[in-house]
Design a protein around this motif. Structure first.
Motif, PDB file in Angstrom:
ATOM      1  N   LEU A  41      29.446  51.921   4.237  1.00 24.54           N
ATOM      2  CA  LEU A  41      28.878  51.991   2.894  1.00 24.54           C
ATOM      3  C   LEU A  41      28.308  50.636   2.487  1.00 24.54           C
ATOM      4  CD1 LEU A  41      30.156  53.757  -0.215  1.00 24.54           C
ATOM      5  CD2 LEU A  41      29.622  51.355  -0.355  1.00 24.54           C
ATOM      6  N   LEU A  42      29.064  49.567   2.714  1.00 30.12           N
ATOM      7  CA  LEU A  42      28.579  48.228   2.359  1.00 30.12           C
ATOM      8  C   LEU A  42      27.307  47.885   3.117  1.00 30.12           C
ATOM      9  CD1 LEU A  42      31.887  46.165   2.233  1.00 30.12           C
ATOM     10  CD2 LEU A  42      30.646  47.196   0.334  1.00 30.12           C
ATOM     11  N   ARG A  43      27.289  48.194   4.406  1.00 28.83           N
ATOM     12  CA  ARG A  43      26.124  47.887   5.242  1.00 28.83           C
ATOM     13  C   ARG A  43      24.894  48.663   4.775  1.00 28.83           C
ATOM     14  NH1 ARG A  43      23.976  50.404   9.274  1.00 28.83           N
ATOM     15  NH2 ARG A  43      25.687  51.836   9.585  1.00 28.83           N
ATOM     16  N   LEU A  44      25.078  49.930   4.437  1.00 29.06           N
ATOM     17  CA  LEU A  44      23.951  50.773   4.052  1.00 29.06           C
ATOM     18  C   LEU A  44      23.515  50.585   2.600  1.00 29.06           C
ATOM     19  CD1 LEU A  44      25.033  54.132   5.715  1.00 29.06           C
ATOM     20  CD2 LEU A  44      23.249  52.557   6.498  1.00 29.06           C
ATOM     21  N   GLN A  45      24.468  50.431   1.692  1.00 30.13           N
ATOM     22  CA  GLN A  45      24.160  50.468   0.267  1.00 30.13           C
ATOM     23  C   GLN A  45      24.127  49.106  -0.416  1.00 30.13           C
ATOM     24  OE1 GLN A  45      23.162  53.192  -1.303  1.00 30.13           O
ATOM     25  NE2 GLN A  45      23.408  54.416   0.542  1.00 30.13           N
ATOM     26  N   LEU A  46      24.798  48.110   0.162  1.00 28.24           N
ATOM     27  CA  LEU A  46      24.866  46.787  -0.487  1.00 28.24           C
ATOM     28  C   LEU A  46      24.574  45.645   0.490  1.00 28.24           C
ATOM     29  CD1 LEU A  46      28.136  47.490  -2.497  1.00 28.24           C
ATOM     30  CD2 LEU A  46      25.832  47.369  -3.432  1.00 28.24           C
ATOM     31  N   PRO A  47      23.555  45.789   1.328  1.00 32.15           N
ATOM     32  CA  PRO A  47      23.337  44.752   2.343  1.00 32.15           C
ATOM     33  C   PRO A  47      22.985  43.387   1.759  1.00 32.15           C
ATOM     34  CG  PRO A  47      21.442  46.198   2.238  1.00 32.15           C
ATOM     35  CD  PRO A  47      22.514  46.803   1.360  1.00 32.15           C
ATOM     36  N   ASN A  48      22.259  43.347   0.674  1.00 32.74           N
ATOM     37  CA  ASN A  48      21.848  42.068   0.092  1.00 32.74           C
ATOM     38  C   ASN A  48      22.930  41.469  -0.784  1.00 32.74           C
ATOM     39  OD1 ASN A  48      19.121  42.145   1.174  1.00 32.74           O
ATOM     40  ND2 ASN A  48      18.871  43.865  -0.193  1.00 32.74           N
ATOM     41  N   VAL A  49      23.598  42.294  -1.538  1.00 34.19           N
ATOM     42  CA  VAL A  49      24.629  41.820  -2.464  1.00 34.19           C
ATOM     43  C   VAL A  49      25.859  41.330  -1.709  1.00 34.19           C
ATOM     44  CG1 VAL A  49      26.180  42.554  -4.328  1.00 34.19           C
ATOM     45  CG2 VAL A  49      23.817  43.335  -4.297  1.00 34.19           C
ATOM     46  N   MET A  50      26.203  42.005  -0.612  1.00 33.21           N
ATOM     47  CA  MET A  50      27.447  41.692   0.093  1.00 33.21           C
ATOM     48  C   MET A  50      27.296  40.640   1.182  1.00 33.21           C
ATOM     49  SD  MET A  50      29.703  43.400  -1.487  1.00 33.21           S
ATOM     50  CE  MET A  50      31.085  43.125  -0.412  1.00 33.21           C
ATOM     51  N   LYS A  51      26.077  40.139   1.426  1.00 34.66           N
ATOM     52  CA  LYS A  51      25.902  39.209   2.548  1.00 34.66           C
ATOM     53  C   LYS A  51      26.683  37.916   2.373  1.00 34.66           C
ATOM     54  CE  LYS A  51      21.499  37.593   0.819  1.00 34.66           C
ATOM     55  NZ  LYS A  51      20.072  37.704   0.958  1.00 34.66           N
ATOM     56  N   ASP A  52      26.937  37.490   1.136  1.00 35.96           N
ATOM     57  CA  ASP A  52      27.695  36.262   0.901  1.00 35.96           C
ATOM     58  C   ASP A  52      29.133  36.539   0.470  1.00 35.96           C
ATOM     59  OD1 ASP A  52      25.446  34.691   1.462  1.00 35.96           O
ATOM     60  OD2 ASP A  52      24.735  34.897  -0.593  1.00 35.96           O
ATOM     61  N   ALA A  53      29.542  37.804   0.538  1.00 33.16           N
ATOM     62  CA  ALA A  53      30.892  38.182   0.096  1.00 33.16           C
ATOM     63  C   ALA A  53      31.909  37.907   1.198  1.00 33.16           C
ATOM     64  CB  ALA A  53      30.909  39.652  -0.266  1.00 33.16           C
ATOM     65  N   PRO A  54      33.189  37.864   0.819  1.00 31.69           N
ATOM     66  CA  PRO A  54      34.237  37.674   1.828  1.00 31.69           C
ATOM     67  C   PRO A  54      34.216  38.789   2.867  1.00 31.69           C
ATOM     68  CG  PRO A  54      35.114  37.442  -0.395  1.00 31.69           C
ATOM     69  CD  PRO A  54      33.708  37.934  -0.528  1.00 31.69           C
ATOM     70  N   SER A  55      34.949  38.584   3.948  1.00 36.02           N
ATOM     71  CA  SER A  55      34.971  39.545   5.044  1.00 36.02           C
ATOM     72  C   SER A  55      35.509  40.901   4.589  1.00 36.02           C
ATOM     73  CB  SER A  55      35.856  39.018   6.169  1.00 36.02           C
ATOM     74  OG  SER A  55      37.218  39.071   5.760  1.00 36.02           O
ATOM     75  N   LEU A  56      35.258  41.905   5.413  1.00 37.74           N
ATOM     76  CA  LEU A  56      35.730  43.249   5.109  1.00 37.74           C
ATOM     77  C   LEU A  56      37.245  43.274   4.944  1.00 37.74           C
ATOM     78  CD1 LEU A  56      35.319  46.287   4.822  1.00 37.74           C
ATOM     79  CD2 LEU A  56      35.537  46.445   7.307  1.00 37.74           C
ATOM     80  N   GLU A  57      37.949  42.560   5.811  1.00 36.57           N
ATOM     81  CA  GLU A  57      39.402  42.549   5.720  1.00 36.57           C
ATOM     82  C   GLU A  57      39.864  41.978   4.384  1.00 36.57           C
ATOM     83  OE1 GLU A  57      37.701  41.260   8.395  1.00 36.57           O
ATOM     84  OE2 GLU A  57      38.053  43.001   9.687  1.00 36.57           O
ATOM     85  N   GLU A  58      39.228  40.908   3.944  1.00 35.53           N
ATOM     86  CA  GLU A  58      39.572  40.325   2.651  1.00 35.53           C
ATOM     87  C   GLU A  58      39.233  41.285   1.517  1.00 35.53           C
ATOM     88  OE1 GLU A  58      38.253  36.212   2.037  1.00 35.53           O
ATOM     89  OE2 GLU A  58      38.034  36.094   4.219  1.00 35.53           O
ATOM     90  N   GLN A  59      38.088  41.954   1.606  1.00 35.24           N
ATOM     91  CA  GLN A  59      37.703  42.929   0.587  1.00 35.24           C
ATOM     92  C   GLN A  59      38.718  44.068   0.523  1.00 35.24           C
ATOM     93  OE1 GLN A  59      35.240  43.065  -1.696  1.00 35.24           O
ATOM     94  NE2 GLN A  59      34.541  41.051  -1.123  1.00 35.24           N
ATOM     95  N   MET A  60      39.104  44.591   1.678  1.00 33.76           N
ATOM     96  CA  MET A  60      40.079  45.689   1.703  1.00 33.76           C
ATOM     97  C   MET A  60      41.413  45.241   1.116  1.00 33.76           C
ATOM     98  SD  MET A  60      39.055  48.684   2.777  1.00 33.76           S
ATOM     99  CE  MET A  60      40.510  49.540   3.328  1.00 33.76           C
ATOM    100  N   ARG A  61      41.878  44.059   1.481  1.00 34.59           N
ATOM    101  CA  ARG A  61      43.149  43.556   0.928  1.00 34.59           C
ATOM    102  C   ARG A  61      43.064  43.426  -0.581  1.00 34.59           C
ATOM    103  NH1 ARG A  61      43.576  40.527   5.490  1.00 34.59           N
ATOM    104  NH2 ARG A  61      42.573  38.720   4.590  1.00 34.59           N
ATOM    105  N   ALA A  62      41.956  42.909  -1.056  1.00 34.64           N
ATOM    106  CA  ALA A  62      41.792  42.705  -2.493  1.00 34.64           C
ATOM    107  C   ALA A  62      41.669  44.030  -3.243  1.00 34.64           C
ATOM    108  CB  ALA A  62      40.563  41.834  -2.757  1.00 34.64           C
ATOM    109  N   LEU A  63      41.027  45.011  -2.644  1.00 34.12           N
ATOM    110  CA  LEU A  63      40.760  46.268  -3.341  1.00 34.12           C
ATOM    111  C   LEU A  63      41.837  47.320  -3.144  1.00 34.12           C
ATOM    112  CD1 LEU A  63      36.995  46.641  -2.477  1.00 34.12           C
ATOM    113  CD2 LEU A  63      37.956  46.051  -4.694  1.00 34.12           C
ATOM    114  N   ASP A  64      42.478  47.332  -1.996  1.00 34.95           N
ATOM    115  CA  ASP A  64      43.422  48.398  -1.656  1.00 34.95           C
ATOM    116  C   ASP A  64      44.762  48.148  -2.327  1.00 34.95           C
ATOM    117  OD1 ASP A  64      44.582  50.636  -0.525  1.00 34.95           O
ATOM    118  OD2 ASP A  64      44.938  49.675   1.415  1.00 34.95           O
ATOM    119  N   VAL A  65      44.802  48.357  -3.618  1.00 37.43           N
ATOM    120  CA  VAL A  65      46.023  48.082  -4.371  1.00 37.43           C
ATOM    121  C   VAL A  65      47.165  48.990  -3.958  1.00 37.43           C
ATOM    122  CG1 VAL A  65      44.878  47.067  -6.366  1.00 37.43           C
ATOM    123  CG2 VAL A  65      45.264  49.526  -6.315  1.00 37.43           C
TER     124      VAL A  65
END
Length: 96
Positions: A41-65
């Protein structure tokens, strides 16, 4: 939603919900997405916005409450909120 023409904000909300639903249930439980699906989803829908974001693992840890390695809509919505806040801060900074 009603048959009336949607406003731009209503269309944005409708799009976010539709994109989330289209990526759920491919793997894992119905109504959630796994890390692999989230990455797609990130690759397809947010390629420009997410290019400077933390890694997928960090995103999952932060979001997967719920710490179940799957994202619910509520957890996904937190990401959208963070992205909107970041964009707003950037635009506000340009005004000054």
């Amino acid at each position: 939603m009603a048959a009336a023409e949607l406003t731009p904000v209503e269309m944005a909300i409708e799009t976010i919900v539709t994109v989330f639903i289209s990526h759920t249930g491919k793997e894992g439980r119905v109504g959630t997405m796994t890390a692999a699906t989230f990455q797609e989803l990130l690759r397809l829908q947010l390629p420009n916005v997410m290019k400077d974001a933390p890694s997928l693992e960090e995103q999952m840890r932060a979001l997967d409450v719920s710490t179940d390695q799957e994202l619910t809509f509520e957890e996904f919505w937190r990401l959208m909120g963070e992205l909107v806040r970041t964009l707003w801060r950037e635009r506000e900074g340009r005004k000054k």
